[in-house]
Design an enzyme around this catalytic site. Structure first.
Site, PDB file in Angstrom:
ATOM      1  N   GLY A 169       0.828  -1.203   0.000  1.00  0.00           N
ATOM      2  CA  GLY A 169       0.000   0.000   0.000  1.00  0.00           C
ATOM      3  C   GLY A 169       0.860   1.249   0.000  1.00  0.00           C
ATOM      4  O   GLY A 169       0.519   2.267  -0.619  1.00  0.00           O
ATOM      5  N   ASP A 170       1.987   1.191   0.684  1.00  0.00           N
ATOM      6  CA  ASP A 170       2.961   2.275   0.671  1.00  0.00           C
ATOM      7  C   ASP A 170       3.876   2.198  -0.548  1.00  0.00           C
ATOM      8  O   ASP A 170       4.084   3.194  -1.244  1.00  0.00           O
ATOM      9  CB  ASP A 170       3.823   2.220   1.933  1.00  0.00           C
ATOM     10  CG  ASP A 170       3.079   2.635   3.184  1.00  0.00           C
ATOM     11  OD1 ASP A 170       2.588   3.776   3.226  1.00  0.00           O
ATOM     12  OD2 ASP A 170       2.993   1.836   4.119  1.00  0.00           O
TER      13      ASP A 170
END
Length: 396
Positions: A173-174
């Protein structure tokens, strides 16, 4: 000289998504100035440490902040704000990953910075994007990798069929959002070089996860069924799965007709090649065929399975990190890099750059910085005078 050695990046980010984005730029030669809030990046004290917690930062910070310079500024302080604005005037890129509205509270919005530098590329990385590019009711909410993976559908399609939704191990997600942001920044730089016009680049974690789950999106559109977990297998390709061996696991991707015949030959199962000659017939009987392959691999070592398939069928052992450190391919590709760990008296190893270029070499540019380590060289003589005044005031 790196490909981006003529770029100055002001990095206002912390933790993972933003620092990883600017790390990619630093690896390609950009001068990345990490503007840290008082006390520094929240992740500086996060373990592990090489020797003890007396070190100025742990492995998390080291890994994604290598090759940067550090300057500690309080953007709420008048002098520090002016120092930042003076840097903006000469910068190419500003990157921040605050919640929407945070920079506006410092009176340092994109619009304010653009007045100082019309050619500036301003990039934000947020959980839910910025109102400038599409306003939603989620903006302003905090978000982390776990939130993005949950909302974006990643967890729903990850894990065993009879198990719970599962987060992907690395913080995709990052990390995927960071990589997309770097692409957007470089595209904006290209546009600026052609037109002289800067712009705002907005990359949202939720958006990035929807993009990453592209397969689930089109499957739902085509079939009306929401995909869910199915372990290591693939919804439309077979065999494409992990199989248990005597000493671990091996993955086999033999979904083409040629690869299937090669697998059957290695298994000494010419009958399976004859009975299931095409993808449709294999998909129809995937459960029984999977059992046949599992029966073959179960008593063999992973190395024996890979050797039997080498040159004919894509296959590989499932490696842990210790295996990666021993893999000569990883060493030959410079994917493990040693850097100094301050306070430890020894070097540590971090992941290298996966971007290889023939004329402008990419590489981590040394260890991560100490907090405020580069104040004098970034701000010049004025920095020393200002620091002296500040120390005197605090003593009073």
């Amino acid at each position: 000289m790196g490909a981006l050695s003529d770029l100055r990046v002001l990095d206002l980010t912390q933790v993972l998504a933003g620092p990883y984005c600017t790390m990619l730029l630093a690896d390609m030669g950009a001068d990345v100035v990490k503007i840290e809030r008082p006390g520094g990046d929240l992740i500086r004290p996060n373990p592990p440490y090489a020797e003890s917690s007396d070190e100025p930062y742990g492995g998390y910070f080291q890994s994604v902040n290598r090759g940067k310079r550090s300057l500690e500024l309080d953007l709420g302080d008048v002098e520090d704000r002016e120092a930042f604005l003076s840097l903006v005037e000469e910068a190419d890129v500003v990157v921040e990953n605050y919640r929407a509205g945070t920079m506006e509270r410092f009176d340092l919005s994109y619009e304010t910075l653009r007045e100082r530098n019309p050619e500036l590329v301003y990039a934000s990385i947020r959980g839910f994007g910025d109102p400038r590019t599409g306003e939603t009711d989620r903006q302003g909410q905090p978000s982390f990798d776990l939130i993005a993976q949950a909302l974006g559908g990643v967890m729903e399609i990850t894990g065993q069929e009879d198990g719970p939704p599962t987060k992907v191990g690395p913080g995709i997600g990052d990390l995927f959002t960071a990589a997309l942001s770097a692409v957007g920044i470089l595209a904006a730089i290209h546009h600026r070089d052609r037109t002289g016009e800067g712009q705002y680049v907005d990359t949202a974690m939720y958006d990035a996860m929807v993009s990453m789950t592209e397969r689930a999106v089109y499957q739902y559109s085509y079939t009306g069924d929401a995909p869910s977990r199915q372990g290591n297998s693939h919804p439309t390709l077979f065999p494409y799965d992990a199989f248990e061996c005597a000493d671990g696991y091996v993955v086999i991707a033999a979904f083409s007709d040629g690869h299937w015949r090669g697998l059957c030959e290695a298994m000494d199962r010419a009958d399976l090649a004859a009975d299931y000659p095409d993808a449709a017939s294999r998909m129809a009987e995937r459960e029984s065929l999977r059992s046949a392959i599992a029966d073959w691999t179960r008593d063999l070592a992973t190395a024996d399975v890979v050797d039997a398939l080498e040159g004919q069928v894509p296959a590989a052992p499932v490696q842990d990190t210790a295996d990666i450190f021993e893999d000569s391919h990883v060493e030959d590709r410079d994917m493990l890099v040693d850097v100094e760990q301050p306070g430890a008296g020894r070097d540590v190893t971090i992941a290298g750059s996966p971007i290889k270029m023939s004329e402008t070499e990419t590489a981590p540019g040394g260890r991560a910085p100490l907090l405020d380590e580069h104040r004098a060289e970034i701000l010049g003589d004025d920095a020393s005078e200002a620091e002296g005044r500040r120390t005197a005031e605090s003593d009073d």
